[in-house]
Write a protein that holds these residues in place. Sequence first.
Motif, short mmCIF file in Angstrom:
data_model
loop_
_atom_site.label_atom_id
_atom_site.label_comp_id
_atom_site.label_asym_id
_atom_site.label_seq_id
_atom_site.Cartn_x
_atom_site.Cartn_y
_atom_site.Cartn_z
N THR A 236 0.82 -1.21 0.00
CA THR A 236 0.00 0.00 0.00
C THR A 236 0.86 1.26 0.00
O THR A 236 0.49 2.28 -0.59
N ALA A 239 2.22 1.77 -3.58
CA ALA A 239 1.16 2.29 -4.43
C ALA A 239 0.97 3.79 -4.23
O ALA A 239 0.80 4.55 -5.20
N SER A 243 2.11 6.93 -7.03
CA SER A 243 0.93 7.65 -7.54
C SER A 243 0.85 9.09 -7.04
O SER A 243 -0.04 9.83 -7.48
N VAL A 267 0.66 -2.09 -9.86
CA VAL A 267 1.48 -1.21 -9.01
C VAL A 267 2.96 -1.51 -9.22
O VAL A 267 3.76 -0.59 -9.40
N LYS A 270 4.09 -0.31 -12.63
CA LYS A 270 4.30 1.14 -12.67
C LYS A 270 5.59 1.52 -11.97
O LYS A 270 6.36 2.36 -12.47
N ASP A 417 -9.05 0.38 -7.21
CA ASP A 417 -7.76 0.64 -6.56
C ASP A 417 -7.44 -0.42 -5.51
O ASP A 417 -6.29 -0.76 -5.30
N ARG A 440 -10.32 3.97 -7.79
CA ARG A 440 -9.09 4.72 -8.00
C ARG A 440 -9.42 6.21 -8.02
O ARG A 440 -10.54 6.62 -8.38
#
Length: 499
Positions: A236, A239, A243, A267, A270, A417, A440
């Motif tokens: 978490t 993420a 972001s 995640v 990315k 999300d 999200r």
Amino acid sequence: MHLSMLLDMACDGFGERTLVGRSRDGMTADDVRRRARAGAALLRAQGAEALVYLDVNGPAYPVAMFAAAYAGVPLVPVNYRLGEEQLDYLLGQHPGAVAITSEDSRAHAESIGLRPMSSLEWLEATDQADDGSDAEWSEQPAIIIYTSGTTSRPKGVLLRHENLVSYVFGSVEFAGASEKDAALVSVPPYHIAAVANVLSNLYAGRRTMVLEQFTPEEWLTVVREEAVTNALVVPTMLARIVSCAADLSVPTLRNLAYGGAPMPTRVIEKALTVWPDVGFVNAYGLTETASTIAVLGPEDHRLALASDDPAVRARLGSTGQVLPTIELEIRDADDQVAAPGEVGRICVRGDQVSAEYAGIGRSVDDRGFFDTRDKGYVDDEGYLFIGGRVDDTIIRGGENIAPAEIETILLDHEDVDDCAVVGIPDDEWGQRIEAAVVARTGHDIDPESVREHVRAHLRGSKTPDRIHVVDELPRTETGKLVRRHVVSAILHRLASVEG
């Protein structure tokens, strides 16, 4: 084997190197040993049979760990955020212990009969000349960590010196870090990852810092200001970091480890794209196994991301290969070893595996294997895939359904999300499948669209009967989902609608 061995080796190899805290005012290996010996003398003088740690992570923590080891008593890190009833129960297991507490927890610890002192008082009291004393050998465990107690009272996992030292010897290169290396750890002190990081970074010769209150912006700032080379986060956190709208540059970061909960594929994809030069490491382990037993390394991540082969690409969702010091078997319903690709219970054996509980003893079979109660499978190349807890299995019309399989599909939906899939009691089917999902940022969720997305990838019997859109899911500080709270929230919501 004894934890003091690790500290003695560090002092002999790089005793004047700063290993704990910020570069400007941190403690050297020699400082930690000097303070640990003073802390052990304090514990002996008070006749303490344990050292409870009831505060946030910080410099007092490694001193406490080794002080307890030198004194021959266990360190007991306890979740200071627990409710009063659970906290009373856990603290009551260690009457007469010395307790390092926050100011908020001090009165509570004292009311239970513990002898509290703040982290600052502990550091002041241990700032003494080195008395050169040897560590005491005893039959006591080195660390006691309490399980989360999701279905019953928390159980104390006993981690003995040999378990922890075996883990370090089997997974860490002594003095493998340079003097400039620095690690940033973002896990609470009562989690096995916090224990493992104190020991492994000290043994490697790497300076360790703790981020007590995580925000993605603060994490990025500390990484840059302290020239952090290695970091540990939970999914978490990663993420939120990749972001956020802040400057994502991390010029000194070489390795980033994650674990503690499943990592959504999008995640990690990315993160690999944002930081192509960073080596990502997924580590899988349990408290009962004294931390990591399987690792997906940096090259595994890069090869999986670049591959067109679905089997190789899927390894981004695996926990990698088992450590050489660990034996692993996947057991089927008949307790036989399963074939590659077949889902079963993950069972492990090795010197670092404790599998021992306070008042219960060791929970192993006649061959010494510990049943982790995690489900999973190993592919043809030896990569381990985790499929959730055995206890999480949904039984719908006699069919066993793993929530993790459905959650993986839900997380692939462009609007989702976070998610949790649970079984809700049903008169006809025994249990029906329901899902709670979090949208999200900037997206709206159409529940029927999400159901169609699942149905397109899995058969109809695995499609949730209902999709509940929620603001957030109940997770622990390490990102672990608390499923019983999801079930309670859905039942409450349904009762409100029917009422």
